[in-house]
Design an enzyme around this catalytic site. Structure first.
Site, PDB file in Angstrom:
ATOM      1  N   SER A 143       0.905  -1.202   0.046  1.00  0.00           N
ATOM      2  CA  SER A 143      -0.019  -0.025   0.065  1.00  0.00           C
ATOM      3  C   SER A 143       0.855   1.249  -0.178  1.00  0.00           C
ATOM      4  O   SER A 143       2.254   1.151   0.320  1.00  0.00           O
ATOM      5  CB  SER A 143      -0.819  -0.013   1.093  1.00  0.00           C
ATOM      6  OG  SER A 143      -1.483   1.270   1.484  1.00  0.00           O
ATOM      7  N   TYR A 157      -1.675  -0.681  10.749  1.00  0.00           N
ATOM      8  CA  TYR A 157      -1.784  -1.069   9.295  1.00  0.00           C
ATOM      9  C   TYR A 157      -0.675  -0.593   8.479  1.00  0.00           C
ATOM     10  O   TYR A 157      -0.370  -1.806   7.609  1.00  0.00           O
ATOM     11  CB  TYR A 157      -3.243  -0.129   8.735  1.00  0.00           C
ATOM     12  CG  TYR A 157      -3.272  -0.615   7.236  1.00  0.00           C
ATOM     13  CD1 TYR A 157      -3.637  -1.704   6.927  1.00  0.00           C
ATOM     14  CD2 TYR A 157      -3.187   0.292   6.299  1.00  0.00           C
ATOM     15  CE1 TYR A 157      -4.295  -2.191   5.762  1.00  0.00           C
ATOM     16  CE2 TYR A 157      -3.302  -0.019   5.035  1.00  0.00           C
ATOM     17  CZ  TYR A 157      -4.173  -1.256   4.561  1.00  0.00           C
ATOM     18  OH  TYR A 157      -4.145  -1.474   3.323  1.00  0.00           O
TER      19      TYR A 157
HETATM   20  P1  NDP Z   1     -11.608  -5.825   0.451  1.00  0.00           P
HETATM   21  O1  NDP Z   1     -12.122  -5.772   1.967  1.00  0.00           O
HETATM   22  O2  NDP Z   1     -12.493  -5.523  -0.548  1.00  0.00           O
HETATM   23  O3  NDP Z   1     -10.803  -7.236   0.400  1.00  0.00           O
HETATM   24  C1  NDP Z   1     -10.212  -7.827   1.159  1.00  0.00           C
HETATM   25  C2  NDP Z   1     -10.168  -9.577   0.711  1.00  0.00           C
HETATM   26  O4  NDP Z   1      -9.594 -10.181   1.597  1.00  0.00           O
HETATM   27  C3  NDP Z   1     -11.554 -10.013   0.693  1.00  0.00           C
HETATM   28  O5  NDP Z   1     -11.620 -11.092  -0.481  1.00  0.00           O
HETATM   29  C4  NDP Z   1     -11.459 -10.919   2.124  1.00  0.00           C
HETATM   30  O6  NDP Z   1     -12.494 -11.958   1.839  1.00  0.00           O
HETATM   31  C5  NDP Z   1     -10.033 -11.211   2.112  1.00  0.00           C
HETATM   32  N1  NDP Z   1      -9.829 -11.770   3.238  1.00  0.00           N
HETATM   33  C6  NDP Z   1      -9.926 -10.798   4.686  1.00  0.00           C
HETATM   34  N2  NDP Z   1      -9.443 -11.693   5.685  1.00  0.00           N
HETATM   35  C7  NDP Z   1      -9.242 -13.114   4.912  1.00  0.00           C
HETATM   36  C8  NDP Z   1      -8.488 -14.122   5.564  1.00  0.00           C
HETATM   37  N3  NDP Z   1      -8.298 -14.257   6.954  1.00  0.00           N
HETATM   38  N4  NDP Z   1      -8.404 -15.269   4.831  1.00  0.00           N
HETATM   39  C9  NDP Z   1      -8.727 -15.219   3.527  1.00  0.00           C
HETATM   40  N5  NDP Z   1      -9.009 -13.830   3.008  1.00  0.00           N
HETATM   41  C10 NDP Z   1      -9.363 -12.845   3.687  1.00  0.00           C
HETATM   42  O7  NDP Z   1     -10.198  -4.947   0.383  1.00  0.00           O
HETATM   43  P2  NDP Z   1      -9.145  -4.577  -1.008  1.00  0.00           P
HETATM   44  O8  NDP Z   1      -9.827  -5.304  -2.017  1.00  0.00           O
HETATM   45  O9  NDP Z   1      -9.163  -3.168  -0.956  1.00  0.00           O
HETATM   46  O10 NDP Z   1      -7.870  -5.235  -0.276  1.00  0.00           O
HETATM   47  C11 NDP Z   1      -7.277  -6.029  -0.863  1.00  0.00           C
HETATM   48  C12 NDP Z   1      -5.850  -5.916  -0.664  1.00  0.00           C
HETATM   49  O11 NDP Z   1      -5.420  -4.302  -1.131  1.00  0.00           O
HETATM   50  C13 NDP Z   1      -5.648  -5.691   0.877  1.00  0.00           C
HETATM   51  O12 NDP Z   1      -4.208  -6.524   1.104  1.00  0.00           O
HETATM   52  C14 NDP Z   1      -5.626  -4.123   1.188  1.00  0.00           C
HETATM   53  O13 NDP Z   1      -4.658  -3.872   2.508  1.00  0.00           O
HETATM   54  C15 NDP Z   1      -4.750  -3.622  -0.261  1.00  0.00           C
HETATM   55  N6  NDP Z   1      -4.935  -2.233  -0.391  1.00  0.00           N
HETATM   56  C16 NDP Z   1      -6.050  -1.908  -0.475  1.00  0.00           C
HETATM   57  C17 NDP Z   1      -6.247  -0.304  -0.967  1.00  0.00           C
HETATM   58  C18 NDP Z   1      -7.518   0.280  -0.833  1.00  0.00           C
HETATM   59  O14 NDP Z   1      -7.876   1.226  -0.869  1.00  0.00           O
HETATM   60  N7  NDP Z   1      -8.587  -0.568  -1.203  1.00  0.00           N
HETATM   61  C19 NDP Z   1      -5.052   0.475  -0.883  1.00  0.00           C
HETATM   62  C20 NDP Z   1      -3.959  -0.164  -0.736  1.00  0.00           C
HETATM   63  C21 NDP Z   1      -3.733  -1.348  -0.486  1.00  0.00           C
HETATM   64  P3  NDP Z   1     -13.171 -12.732   2.891  1.00  0.00           P
HETATM   65  O15 NDP Z   1     -13.892 -11.936   3.792  1.00  0.00           O
HETATM   66  O16 NDP Z   1     -14.369 -13.504   2.090  1.00  0.00           O
HETATM   67  O17 NDP Z   1     -12.191 -13.762   3.401  1.00  0.00           O
END
Ligand code: NDP
Length: 247
Positions: A143, A157
């Protein structure tokens, strides 16, 4: 179809929403076989059905990235279903924002377990396969909070995202040669991530911050760019933000 993406098998963690989901659609549309992991089975099933309805190839397995054995099983599904593993995208993540003084130690634990240990378990599952094949590509999602500390509120975070960047760089240096390592460092992207804070003031701050956010397929295109390079080119880091984002 993309010449250097079509036919590749790509594991994506956190594929049930946001960046992971958008990346699954985009890579599948370019001919990749995508293997999706997350905890919400209904979402994974729907995404696989949508990809298959468009003629793409996809599989899923319910996966909690805080359990090494489940990440291992996800990688094994990719190998058994599609014969090899070309790319793993360690994407699953959680962002719980709150001042350190709130001492939300349960949320610190969850972020460390998902954002750091989840990435390490992805590396542990894929590295032996990559070494045996003599090729492979790690794509780890950090990020802009892994470049600058998102404080107050995002200190832990940010700590997890600095860790992802450090681990990726060390991994690149150690495995070198035939195995590529890319870190993606996005700014605000529209997804479910913004809903991860239990501290009310912080949640309001995050809600305002995310009023300016770019769509998740912006990240999907950056991922595709890294994958489609010729094998001797390793795109190590990609930083992308909304054009008007200050942080
Ligand atoms: P979302 O919350 O939309 O997606 C997060 C995903 O992670 C979901 O599919 C969730 O699925 C999964 N997840 C959470 N906990 C677990 C777990 N224990 N095991 C398996 N899967 C898990 O957020 P984003 O798409 O934005 O996030 C994706 C990545 O991008 C993250 O690492 C985030 O930190 C990073 N990021 C995002 C930014 C943003 O602004 N959105 C900016 C910079 C980085 P489920 O709940 O079904 O398990």
């Amino acid at each position: 179809m993309s010449q250097n993406i079509a036919g590749k098998t790509v594991v994506i963690t956190g594929a049930s929403s946001g960046l992971g989901e958008a990346t699954a659609y985009h890579l599948a549309s370019l001919g990749a076989k995508v293997v999706l992991g997350a905890r919400r089975e209904d979402k994974l099933q729907q995404i696989v059905e949508k990809i298959e309805a468009k003629g793409g190839q996809a599989a899923y397995q319910v996966t909690d990235v805080t359990k090494a054995s489940e990440v291992q099983a996800l990688v094994q599904l990719a190998v058994s279903r599609f014969g090899q593993l070309d790319v793993i995208i360690n994407n699953a993540g959680l962002m719980s924002i709150a001042p350190i003084s709130e001492l939300k130690t349960d949320e610190w634990d969850r972020m460390i377990d998902i954002n750091i240990k989840g990435v390490l378990y992805g590396i542990a599952a894929a590295l032996p396969v990559f070494e045996q094949q003599q090729h492979g590509h790690f794509i780890n999602i950090s990020s802009v909070a892994g470049i600058k500390v998102f404080s107050p509120g995002g200190t832990v975070y940010s700590g997890t995202k600095f860790a992802v960047r450090a681990i990726s760089e060390g991994l690149r240096h150690e495995v070198g040669g035939a195995i590529r390592t890319t870190t993606i460092l996005p700014g605000a992207v529209d997804s479910e991530l913004k809903h991860g804070s239990s501290h009310q003031q912080s949640a309001e701050f995050v809600g305002n911050f995310y009023q300016i956010a770019i769509p998740a397929d912006s990240v999907a295109r950056a991922v595709a760019y890294a994958i489609e390079q010729p094998k001797e080119v390793d795109i190590n880091e990609i930083v992308l933000r909304p054009a008007v984002q200050d942080f």
